[in-house]
Design a protein around this motif. Sequence first.
Motif: not given
Length: 351
Positions: A35-44, A67-73
């Motif tokens: 049920g998490y709303h977003r999932f972001w990946y970091a930049e290191h 299919s649902r969760i928002r994805l980003g940086s």
Amino acid sequence: MRYSLVELAPVAPGAGKHAALEHALAAAEEAEALGYHRFWYAEHHHTTGYAAQDPAPLVAVASRRTSRIRLGSGAVLLNHYSPYSVAERFLMLEALAPGRIDLGLGRSSAGPPIDHALRRDRRGMPVDDFFSQVAEIVGYYHHTFDTGHPYASIDLTRRVEGVPEVWVLGSSGGSAALAGGLGLGYAFGSHINPAMTGAALEQYRQSYVAKPYGPQAPSVMLTLNIVAADDEDLAHRLTWPARALRILGRERPVPTLAQATAELDALQKAQPSTVRDGVVPPQVSGTPESLRAQLEPLVRETGATEIMVQDMLTDPDLRSRSRELVAEALAPIETGVADTHQPPIHPSKIP
């Protein structure tokens, strides 16, 4: 309460970055199921302990597995790039996963050699033009360039149904007024600089100007390092790997719980991991019930509408259980603030 995750793809001792990236991609599927709303990946950059050097390819692969969760940086370090290249790259992701892409923008140094190596033009001294860089990306996405601007004729949004949701990330308060003035959401790294949280959010709200393309009221996300377990003792011990990395050095794989237990001394292990009297420690721990009791007052005090969770656990079972329990803790929290952060309006649909 919206709750989200930022993934650093920690590298476990004895393992490589391939395994870390596979775990990071599987974690997006798990987060969606929880049920998490977003999932972001970091930049290191140039790190031994983290495998997430570039968020964009991870977002692309994760979009095929969810299919649902928002994805980003969380975040693209804009000081290393051309705003045009970032805007176009994330519009391509938006075309790949319509209505699900976030572009979190930040700035950070990886140290002089790496910062220099990342630059395309190495002839002069670097310039801190983060404010104009963010404004340029907003210009591409929402056609906000002034008449006569050299890029006003560029239309990157043709044949793309939507645009990414842009957030400004900060941990010092320096970008709070920028986010507010451009009418963007603001994500503050409370786990990095907890003492600055109140002042930064106040500056953001005081400078906020609603725009047709963004939320109609200030939209605040708090980033916290949170771990959870079924009992308080284990939850507290789960903070030790991140603590060992912070105290004893970052240029290595993220230690396991057993390694951190052996490396930290008694005083380091005893450092608090609970929010008390509004003081946020670098790592927050608890059971679902105690986490809720700690975080509800913080949410009310800050006016946050979302919490972005970070952790540094490499044991897959401990990490999965922690994220499950954190979701259980955060989901029932009432923010008391109307969340006006809706998906951004495509420029062709703005009156």
